[in-house]
Design a protein around this motif. Sequence first.
Motif, PDB file in Angstrom:
ATOM      1  N   ALA A 130     -14.516  34.498  25.454  1.00 23.96           N
ATOM      2  CA  ALA A 130     -14.070  33.167  26.112  1.00 23.96           C
ATOM      3  C   ALA A 130     -13.884  32.169  24.856  1.00 23.96           C
ATOM      4  CB  ALA A 130     -14.879  32.710  27.130  1.00 23.96           C
ATOM      5  N   GLU A 131     -14.663  32.286  24.076  1.00 23.47           N
ATOM      6  CA  GLU A 131     -14.655  31.417  22.837  1.00 23.47           C
ATOM      7  C   GLU A 131     -13.541  31.986  21.717  1.00 23.47           C
ATOM      8  OE1 GLU A 131     -18.360  31.450  20.650  1.00 23.47           O
ATOM      9  OE2 GLU A 131     -19.032  30.061  22.023  1.00 23.47           O
ATOM     10  N   ALA A 132     -13.182  33.301  21.985  1.00 18.47           N
ATOM     11  CA  ALA A 132     -11.929  33.732  21.276  1.00 18.47           C
ATOM     12  C   ALA A 132     -10.749  33.540  21.689  1.00 18.47           C
ATOM     13  CB  ALA A 132     -12.198  35.414  21.347  1.00 18.47           C
ATOM     14  N   VAL A 133     -10.650  33.200  23.058  1.00 15.42           N
ATOM     15  CA  VAL A 133      -9.606  32.585  23.514  1.00 15.42           C
ATOM     16  C   VAL A 133      -8.887  31.181  22.961  1.00 15.42           C
ATOM     17  CG1 VAL A 133      -8.502  31.630  25.794  1.00 15.42           C
ATOM     18  CG2 VAL A 133      -9.601  33.935  25.871  1.00 15.42           C
ATOM     19  N   LEU A 134     -10.218  30.633  22.759  1.00 18.62           N
ATOM     20  CA  LEU A 134      -9.896  29.006  22.300  1.00 18.62           C
ATOM     21  C   LEU A 134      -9.704  29.091  20.766  1.00 18.62           C
ATOM     22  CD1 LEU A 134     -10.031  26.285  22.703  1.00 18.62           C
ATOM     23  CD2 LEU A 134     -12.371  25.979  22.017  1.00 18.62           C
ATOM     24  N   ASP A 135     -10.100  30.140  20.091  1.00 20.54           N
ATOM     25  CA  ASP A 135      -9.892  30.550  18.737  1.00 20.54           C
ATOM     26  C   ASP A 135      -8.629  31.012  18.481  1.00 20.54           C
ATOM     27  OD1 ASP A 135     -12.507  29.708  18.004  1.00 20.54           O
ATOM     28  OD2 ASP A 135     -13.336  31.619  17.666  1.00 20.54           O
ATOM     29  N   ILE A 137      -5.885  30.464  20.377  1.00 20.02           N
ATOM     30  CA  ILE A 137      -5.195  29.343  20.680  1.00 20.02           C
ATOM     31  C   ILE A 137      -4.971  28.295  19.201  1.00 20.02           C
ATOM     32  CG2 ILE A 137      -4.654  27.082  22.175  1.00 20.02           C
ATOM     33  CD1 ILE A 137      -6.135  28.527  24.321  1.00 20.02           C
ATOM     34  N   HIS A 138      -6.116  28.285  18.739  1.00 21.18           N
ATOM     35  CA  HIS A 138      -5.902  27.262  17.559  1.00 21.18           C
ATOM     36  C   HIS A 138      -5.806  28.055  16.188  1.00 21.18           C
ATOM     37  CE1 HIS A 138      -7.193  23.576  19.692  1.00 21.18           C
ATOM     38  NE2 HIS A 138      -7.987  24.430  20.277  1.00 21.18           N
ATOM     39  N   ALA A 139      -5.502  29.165  16.218  1.00 18.56           N
ATOM     40  CA  ALA A 139      -5.436  29.980  14.986  1.00 18.56           C
ATOM     41  C   ALA A 139      -4.302  29.480  14.030  1.00 18.56           C
ATOM     42  CB  ALA A 139      -5.170  31.520  15.263  1.00 18.56           C
ATOM     43  N   LYS A 140      -4.485  29.026  12.851  1.00 20.66           N
ATOM     44  CA  LYS A 140      -3.416  28.691  11.955  1.00 20.66           C
ATOM     45  C   LYS A 140      -2.878  29.376  11.075  1.00 20.66           C
ATOM     46  CE  LYS A 140      -5.182  23.769  12.018  1.00 20.66           C
ATOM     47  NZ  LYS A 140      -5.825  22.666  11.057  1.00 20.66           N
ATOM     48  N   THR A 141      -3.717  30.907  10.859  1.00 18.67           N
ATOM     49  CA  THR A 141      -3.188  31.917   9.918  1.00 18.67           C
ATOM     50  C   THR A 141      -3.578  33.295  10.915  1.00 18.67           C
ATOM     51  OG1 THR A 141      -5.433  32.558   9.258  1.00 18.67           O
ATOM     52  CG2 THR A 141      -4.439  30.789   8.134  1.00 18.67           C
ATOM     53  N   ALA A 142      -2.634  34.221  10.021  1.00 20.99           N
ATOM     54  CA  ALA A 142      -2.489  35.520  10.763  1.00 20.99           C
ATOM     55  C   ALA A 142      -3.915  36.484  10.734  1.00 20.99           C
ATOM     56  CB  ALA A 142      -1.677  36.362  10.072  1.00 20.99           C
ATOM     57  N   LEU A 143      -4.840  36.064   9.613  1.00 19.50           N
ATOM     58  CA  LEU A 143      -6.173  36.682   9.388  1.00 19.50           C
ATOM     59  C   LEU A 143      -7.072  36.202  10.822  1.00 19.50           C
ATOM     60  CD1 LEU A 143      -6.730  37.013   5.551  1.00 19.50           C
ATOM     61  CD2 LEU A 143      -6.558  38.681   7.330  1.00 19.50           C
ATOM     62  N   TYR A 144      -6.955  34.679  10.893  1.00 20.51           N
ATOM     63  CA  TYR A 144      -8.058  33.953  11.923  1.00 20.51           C
ATOM     64  C   TYR A 144      -7.415  34.619  13.593  1.00 20.51           C
ATOM     65  CZ  TYR A 144      -9.866  30.329  14.449  1.00 20.51           C
ATOM     66  OH  TYR A 144     -10.844  29.422  15.203  1.00 20.51           O
ATOM     67  N   LYS A 145      -6.065  34.870  13.456  1.00 18.86           N
ATOM     68  CA  LYS A 145      -5.489  35.271  14.670  1.00 18.86           C
ATOM     69  C   LYS A 145      -5.993  36.527  14.990  1.00 18.86           C
ATOM     70  CE  LYS A 145      -1.754  37.256  14.802  1.00 18.86           C
ATOM     71  NZ  LYS A 145      -1.389  38.704  15.188  1.00 18.86           N
ATOM     72  N   ILE A 151     -12.279  40.014  18.505  1.00 16.21           N
ATOM     73  CA  ILE A 151     -13.569  39.586  19.363  1.00 16.21           C
ATOM     74  C   ILE A 151     -13.110  39.513  20.886  1.00 16.21           C
ATOM     75  CG2 ILE A 151     -14.802  37.623  19.878  1.00 16.21           C
ATOM     76  CD1 ILE A 151     -14.550  36.678  17.115  1.00 16.21           C
ATOM     77  N   LEU A 152     -11.620  38.922  21.202  1.00 15.74           N
ATOM     78  CA  LEU A 152     -11.429  38.971  22.836  1.00 15.74           C
ATOM     79  C   LEU A 152     -11.252  40.382  22.996  1.00 15.74           C
ATOM     80  CD1 LEU A 152     -10.129  37.364  24.981  1.00 15.74           C
ATOM     81  CD2 LEU A 152      -7.729  37.497  24.007  1.00 15.74           C
ATOM     82  N   HIS A 211     -20.322  36.427  10.716  1.00 16.47           N
ATOM     83  CA  HIS A 211     -20.056  34.900  11.416  1.00 16.47           C
ATOM     84  C   HIS A 211     -19.718  33.995  10.102  1.00 16.47           C
ATOM     85  CE1 HIS A 211     -21.019  30.952  13.383  1.00 16.47           C
ATOM     86  NE2 HIS A 211     -21.814  30.732  12.313  1.00 16.47           N
ATOM     87  N   LYS A 212     -20.276  33.988   8.805  1.00 15.41           N
ATOM     88  CA  LYS A 212     -19.830  33.481   7.695  1.00 15.41           C
ATOM     89  C   LYS A 212     -18.207  33.495   7.527  1.00 15.41           C
ATOM     90  CE  LYS A 212     -24.188  33.528   5.349  1.00 15.41           C
ATOM     91  NZ  LYS A 212     -25.062  34.009   4.205  1.00 15.41           N
ATOM     92  N   HIS A 213     -17.933  34.706   7.647  1.00 13.35           N
ATOM     93  CA  HIS A 213     -16.493  35.097   7.455  1.00 13.35           C
ATOM     94  C   HIS A 213     -15.549  34.430   8.456  1.00 13.35           C
ATOM     95  CE1 HIS A 213     -12.893  37.438   5.948  1.00 13.35           C
ATOM     96  NE2 HIS A 213     -12.609  37.878   7.337  1.00 13.35           N
ATOM     97  N   GLY A 214     -15.963  34.571   9.614  1.00 22.98           N
ATOM     98  CA  GLY A 214     -15.320  34.065  10.833  1.00 22.98           C
ATOM     99  C   GLY A 214     -15.094  32.468  10.839  1.00 22.98           C
ATOM    100  N   LYS A 215     -16.253  31.839  10.229  1.00 20.52           N
ATOM    101  CA  LYS A 215     -16.071  30.431   9.981  1.00 20.52           C
ATOM    102  C   LYS A 215     -15.415  29.917   9.000  1.00 20.52           C
ATOM    103  CE  LYS A 215     -19.460  26.399   9.730  1.00 20.52           C
ATOM    104  NZ  LYS A 215     -18.365  25.685   8.643  1.00 20.52           N
ATOM    105  N   ALA A 216     -15.069  30.813   8.019  1.00 19.45           N
ATOM    106  CA  ALA A 216     -14.277  30.432   6.841  1.00 19.45           C
ATOM    107  C   ALA A 216     -12.824  30.492   7.431  1.00 19.45           C
ATOM    108  CB  ALA A 216     -14.383  31.264   5.537  1.00 19.45           C
ATOM    109  N   LEU A 217     -12.568  31.755   8.092  1.00 19.82           N
ATOM    110  CA  LEU A 217     -11.288  31.882   8.784  1.00 19.82           C
ATOM    111  C   LEU A 217     -10.947  30.716   9.654  1.00 19.82           C
ATOM    112  CD1 LEU A 217     -11.302  35.536   9.462  1.00 19.82           C
ATOM    113  CD2 LEU A 217     -10.173  34.714   7.521  1.00 19.82           C
ATOM    114  N   ARG A 218     -11.732  30.302  10.556  1.00 19.25           N
ATOM    115  CA  ARG A 218     -11.612  29.318  11.685  1.00 19.25           C
ATOM    116  C   ARG A 218     -11.169  27.871  10.895  1.00 19.25           C
ATOM    117  NH1 ARG A 218     -16.381  28.349  14.893  1.00 19.25           N
ATOM    118  NH2 ARG A 218     -17.147  27.166  13.278  1.00 19.25           N
ATOM    119  N   ASP A 219     -12.238  27.610   9.942  1.00 24.65           N
ATOM    120  CA  ASP A 219     -12.334  26.075   9.629  1.00 24.65           C
ATOM    121  C   ASP A 219     -11.631  26.071   8.152  1.00 24.65           C
ATOM    122  OD1 ASP A 219     -13.797  25.637  11.803  1.00 24.65           O
ATOM    123  OD2 ASP A 219     -15.831  25.803  10.533  1.00 24.65           O
TER     124      ASP A 219
END
Length: 354
Positions: A130-135, A137-145, A151-152, A211-219
């Motif tokens: 469910a959190e991945a759905v929000l991520d 939607i808000h993904a700004k880069t291909a790596l983050y997407k 995760i989804l 998690h650290k890597h994912g946080k860097a991708l997200r933020d």
Amino acid sequence: MSEVLYSDTIAALATAPGLGSIAIIRISGPNSGLFLQKLTKKSNFKPRYATKTSVYDQESGEIIDNLIVTYFPSPNSYTGENLAEISAHGGLAIVRQILAQLYLLGAREAKPGEFTKRAVLNGKMDLNQAEAVLDLIHAKTALYKNNALKILGGDLSTSIHKIHHSLKELAITLEYELDFSEDEINQLSQKKIEHEIEYSLKALQKLAESHKHGKALRDGINVAIVGAPNVGKSSLLNRILHEQRALVSEIPGTTRDYIIGEFEHKGLLFNLIDTAGIRDSEDPLEKLGIQYTYKHIDEANIILFMTDVLDKNPGESLINSLKNLDNKTIIILQNKSDLDHQYHSPSTVLGLSL
């Protein structure tokens, strides 16, 4: 199962509000099919097939729009409930009219995230997904997407389940051994126990790193441009962003507030922060800007420390200006090479010509 959890039917716009070619309205709940029939004056929609039809005003009988509807019976839908999607033309008047008709028929306006909430409660996905759905939607880069898609798809949930299963099996076996003698059962060896615990610890450490890597991708990665006034910090920001984001002047202390710009490099998002120049100042606004500079230094992942070429010992300037630099990546940049013909670019300087 869904009808036990929810007796009401919800409806809402599923696409972004505003003008567009298409607007998708989603309906979920036990009465989705019934509302769809009343709205279109048709029945027996073929599951998961797009059907061209019209929707009508319930009072006047006038056509609101000619559009496409798709019906997903429970449990084979996003929410696990009876679900319908109406793909209408994206005019504001059309969307408002269709939603008004659905609310008139008895649907309730969905709360933010409620479709995904129902999907979780109906067992269609877990909280990580469910959190991945929000991520997503808000993904700004291909790596983050791509990370959100994994995760989804259940990658994170599968990893957590494996660790949980391994530790649970170990705990059950150890408790079982306490109740029986060595003659009655084959006990686990000390080596086997240590192996299972070590496996779980390594797997948990790997998840923590991810998690650290994912946080860097997200933020994004925070990059603070710091240094004395008038060394070219704002010029560097403008050059990297390819726009005049920050004012540039020969007068020291032009930047009193911080300026943030985003740029993508090799699939990573970088938050570039132009800060006020570090110096002793009696100007209250400039002093406040310098306080913000130190705040951004604390929060930065990377520090671009700028000096000009006349500073023959930039490392000393760095030590005198900055504090608490543990676990920081620092890159020293010397600008204004045209001021010194004896200048030779050190290896720590980025290859940017200003």
